[in-house]
Design a protein around this motif. Sequence first.
Motif: not given
Length: 117
Positions: A47-70
């Motif tokens: 449970r130690c952070a070993v990597a971080s990634y920053c994502f930007q979606a084209n729209s709020g809807t697309q971002g929410r769908s990615w988060i929901e899918a994860i």
Amino acid sequence: MDVYCFLFTDVLLITKSVKRVEKVKVIRQPLVIHNVVFLLIYLNEFRCAVASYCFQANSGTQGRSWIEAIHNAQNQLQRLRSESQRDDTDDRDEDETESSMSTSSSPSLQHREPLEK
């Protein structure tokens, strides 16, 4: 610092509580949703952070769908792991039952001395 986040349709507010009264105070500039990027932090088995990634979606809807899918994938994996652990436990219980039954139902060989004449 404990913060409270309020997600509205167009902005995200980050606040903290005011101790003397039952109110919250905005501590960061309101974040416009369509400019929000998503940070994914990967944790190892300890449970130690070993990597971080920053994502930007084209729209709020697309971002929410990615988060929901994860989240859906994480939940599905958790269910599969739980089922697998239950199956392993059931298999071990069956093996132990079969092992104890086979011992008690196995024919036993007795050694007899030949009769002397």
